[in-house]
Design a protein around this motif. Structure first.
Motif, short mmCIF file in Angstrom:
data_model
loop_
_atom_site.label_atom_id
_atom_site.label_comp_id
_atom_site.label_asym_id
_atom_site.label_seq_id
_atom_site.Cartn_x
_atom_site.Cartn_y
_atom_site.Cartn_z
N ASN A 170 0.78 -1.22 -0.18
CA ASN A 170 -0.07 -0.01 -0.10
C ASN A 170 0.74 1.34 0.02
O ASN A 170 0.39 2.32 0.40
CB ASN A 170 -0.88 -0.07 1.34
CG ASN A 170 -1.81 -0.98 1.06
OD1 ASN A 170 -2.17 -1.58 -0.06
ND2 ASN A 170 -2.76 -0.95 2.08
N LEU A 171 2.26 1.07 -0.18
CA LEU A 171 3.10 2.39 -0.08
C LEU A 171 3.64 2.77 -1.20
O LEU A 171 3.67 2.08 -2.22
CB LEU A 171 4.27 1.78 0.84
CG LEU A 171 3.78 1.43 2.22
CD1 LEU A 171 5.04 0.90 3.12
CD2 LEU A 171 2.93 2.49 2.87
N ASP A 172 4.01 4.08 -1.44
CA ASP A 172 4.65 4.71 -2.61
C ASP A 172 6.19 4.24 -2.48
O ASP A 172 6.63 3.58 -1.77
CB ASP A 172 4.52 6.18 -2.62
CG ASP A 172 5.10 6.81 -1.41
OD1 ASP A 172 6.27 6.49 -1.15
OD2 ASP A 172 4.37 7.71 -0.67
N SER A 173 6.82 4.46 -3.49
CA SER A 173 8.24 3.94 -3.80
C SER A 173 9.28 4.26 -2.73
O SER A 173 9.97 3.61 -2.01
CB SER A 173 8.71 4.28 -5.28
OG SER A 173 8.83 5.52 -5.48
N HIS A 174 9.06 5.85 -2.12
CA HIS A 174 9.86 6.30 -1.42
C HIS A 174 9.58 5.54 0.01
O HIS A 174 10.57 5.10 0.73
CB HIS A 174 9.72 7.88 -1.08
CG HIS A 174 10.56 8.21 -0.11
ND1 HIS A 174 11.79 8.85 -0.58
CD2 HIS A 174 10.23 8.97 0.90
CE1 HIS A 174 12.59 9.27 0.73
NE2 HIS A 174 11.43 9.36 1.68
N SER A 175 8.53 5.29 0.53
CA SER A 175 8.17 4.67 1.66
C SER A 175 8.42 2.95 1.74
O SER A 175 9.20 2.70 2.80
CB SER A 175 6.52 4.68 2.12
OG SER A 175 6.27 6.04 2.02
N THR A 176 8.34 2.64 0.45
CA THR A 176 8.86 1.23 0.36
C THR A 176 10.40 1.19 0.65
O THR A 176 10.84 0.09 1.29
CB THR A 176 8.49 0.76 -1.12
OG1 THR A 176 7.21 0.76 -1.51
CG2 THR A 176 8.98 -0.37 -1.46
N GLU A 177 10.94 1.84 0.12
CA GLU A 177 12.48 2.10 0.32
C GLU A 177 12.79 1.87 1.74
O GLU A 177 13.51 1.36 2.47
CB GLU A 177 13.41 3.31 -0.47
CG GLU A 177 14.95 3.07 -0.57
CD GLU A 177 15.10 2.00 -0.90
OE1 GLU A 177 14.60 1.55 -2.04
OE2 GLU A 177 16.23 1.62 -0.42
#
Lengths: 239, 387
Positions: free
Chosen positions: A174-181
């Protein structure tokens, strides 16, 4: 040394008669201590079912599940609660924080159920929040945090009890790429600290960071391969 | 995890959901307050009715005759120490509606009574100012009158009525006294809308020398009312062949008390419905939040909460809300009961407090605890996916 978790011929059937669905058709696998395992597969392949069984949130229809060489299927409700509390840290795709309750109180929750005193609980919760970089947001409630921050609180909650096994069901789904990182960095650090992590993902770059990649298809393991284990270990140890 | 810790968790749960908590408490509050207050109003009005009747004197007997056989002779015959030893006094009564005028004001008195001085004692009607008339005034047919509070207020607002002369039926009467106020009536006639004058004067001026309206017999004391009734029956059977009726204040009291009981029962039924509605409201809120709470229970179970800990927490939450709501309801009812409602001073019945509180707490516990108990029994994954 015995594996942290071992499943043999695990099956799970939902429904009755015509509507029977075989979610798992005999899965066997063992995870050693300190491994970082990614499970991938298309939707309907049974990844989440497997994860829920591994997390003792659901019970299998057949087969056997040894967690820390204890057969989980024979445990009472009370003992299962103890296993969930002490041995497993579970991270959900939907975060599943308790609403209208501060981040710190959420992280303290499993410690409270473990019967740990308030002061120690507070200290350990703060340390876990520092680890995920959210010490300054300890008093924020879930709805005051971004999705990535909420998931990091959930990760802090999963690791605060020092469990033998950290399970994550599509933690970055459920996360954007930045939060995924951000989240994956936390998992990398956990791996480096020698924790056992099993996560589900359908993103190849997430799977690529694990040392072992298991692919599920139609409720069975299609492939199970180590991924550049030496290099990964060397890199992790160097950190 | 010890019990203090679980209580803290429950408090945090109540505080975390302020809207839901306050709505739940409001439902219980209204139900409890309505029951206590309505029963108190019913009880208060029953008390008012019986007070009013007690004020009329409970050891009196009223003899009336539709055929009109009551004369002064009959009244005199009832004063008989041999045949009727338990009769303390006998007051012949004539009454009529009459206009009383003073200066430019005229007032229609509901019941202008002509009687003998014994009437004041028998009907428990003392004066608050001035004096009642005596046997002497009656014997000489003096035109004096004792007026009720309502009459005094109408004719002499703000001035002293004693010694003033009023016109009744074309004759002048001197006001000698004002009756003490009786408790105001509930939906009935005004007991203070009256004027009392010597029977000789009233017959002469207003009613003429026909039959009496009634004869008021006072028994020596209340246990002897039955004996006195038997004695006067013997005399009356001979004297009034046309037929008569004896009513005791006791019978009147019973009838009125019966009416008041019906009234209380009716209000009790209305109160029970409010409690039910309040209970349904509470139930509704608790059931609406089941989805959210079930998910929360799923999360807690996934984190390793034992079933008993979850159950205890949720039961304490439900208990807290029920008791807080119920307590506030009792407080609200007790405060409201200090004011008079629709002319009735409510009297709180302790039993209704216990009943209202008990029922609402049971509703709160049941509908707060049951869904939680059900959710706690689910597998964590089923609780998490509950919709």
């Amino acid at each position: 040394m015995h594996p942290v978790l071992e499943v043999r011929a695990l099956t799970k059937v939902y429904g009755e008669g015509d509507t029977r669905v075989h979610a798992l058709r005999g899965v066997s696998l063992a995870v050693e201590r300190g491994q970082y395992v990614a499970i991938m597969g298309p939707s309907g392949s049974g990844k989440s079912t497997l994860m829920n069984i591994l997390g003792c949130l659901d019970i299998p229809s057949g087969g056997c599940y040894l967690l820390d060489s204890v057969d989980v299927s024979g445990l009472s409700d009370r003992q299962l609660a103890l296993v969930r509390n002490r041995l497993i840290g579970f991270v959900f795709q939907a975060f599943n924080l308790i609403p209208r309750t501060s981040a710190r109180a959420n992280v303290e929750l499993p410690l409270a159920y473990a019967g740990i005193h308030a002061r120690e609980r507070r200290e350990r919760a703060m340390r876990a929040l520092e680890l995920v970089g959210l010490a300054d947001r300890a008093d924020h409630e879930p709805n005051q945090l971004s999705g990535g921050q909420q998931q990091r609180v959930a990760v802090a909650r999963a690791l605060v009890t020092q469990p033998a096994l950290i399970l994550a069901d599509e933690p970055t789904g459920n996360l954007d790429s930045h939060s995924t990182e951000d989240i994956l960095t936390v998992f990398d650090e956990l791996k480096a600290a020698g924790r056992t992590v099993v996560l589900i993902t359908h993103e190849p770059d997430v799977g690529a960071r694990a040392d072992r990649l298991i692919k599920l298809f139609d409720g069975q393991i299609r492939s199970d391969e180590p991924k550049r284990p030496a290099g990964r270990h060397a890199e992790a140890n160097a950190l | 995890m010890n019990i203090a810790e679980i209580v803290r968790f429950a408090l945090r749960g109540v505080a975390a959901n302020k809207l839901r908590s306050s709505l739940t408490m409001l439902g219980i509050l209204i139900g409890v307050a309505a029951v206590i207050l309505l029963v108190a109003v019913g009880n208060g009005s029953a008390k008012a009715v019986s007070d009013q009747i007690a004020a009329l004197g409970t050891n009196t007997l009223t003899v009336s005759s539709r055929a009109g056989g009551l004369t002064m002779g009959v009244a005199d015959a009832l004063v008989d120490p041999v045949l009727a030893p338990d009769v303390k006094s006998v007051s012949p009564v004539v009454s009529a509606a009459a206009a009383v005028a003073y200066g430019g004001t005229s007032y229609d008195v509901g019941s202008f009574v002509g009687t003998t001085p014994g009437y004041f004692a028998a009907t428990n009607s003392p004066v608050s100012a001035g004096a009642v008339f005596g046997a002497d005034d009656n014997a000489q047919g003096r035109r004096v009158v004792v007026i009720g509070q309502t009459v005094a207020d109408s004719l002499f607002p703000g001035t002293d009525a004693i010694g003033q002369q009023v016109t009744v039926g074309g004759a002048l009467f001197t006001v000698t006294g004002v009756l003490a106020q009786k408790s105001s009536s509930v939906g009935g006639s005004d007991a203070d809308d009256t004027a009392i004058a010597p029977i000789t004067a009233v017959r002469q001026v207003l009613t003429g020398y026909g039959t009496l309206s009634s004869i008021l017999v006072e028994a020596a004391d209340s246990p002897k009312v039955g004996a006195a009734e038997a004695q006067i029956t013997t005399i009356l059977d001979r004297r009034v062949p046309a037929g008569y009726r004896i009513r005791s204040a006791e019978q009147l009291l019973d009838t009125q008390a019966g009416t008041a009981d019906t009234f209380t029962t009716l209000l009790g039924a209305v109160a029970a419905i409010s409690l039910l509605v309040g209970g349904i409201g509470t139930t509704n809120i608790m059931l609406v939040t089941v989805t959210e709470r079930t998910r929360e229970i799923g999360i807690r179970k996934a984190l390793g909460a034992p079933r008993r800990t979850i159950l205890t927490q949720f039961l304490i939450e439900a208990t807290l809300l029920s008791f807080l709501g119920g307590g506030l309801g009792v407080a609200a009812a007790l405060i409201a009961a200090r004011f008079s409602i629709a002319g009735v001073t409510p009297i709180v019945v302790p039993g209704s407090v216990a009943l209202a509180l008990g029922v609402s707490v049971v509703i709160g516990l049941f509908f707060g605890g049951l869904p939680a108990a059900r959710a706690a029994r689910l597998r964590p994954i089923d609780a998490l996916r509950y919709e």
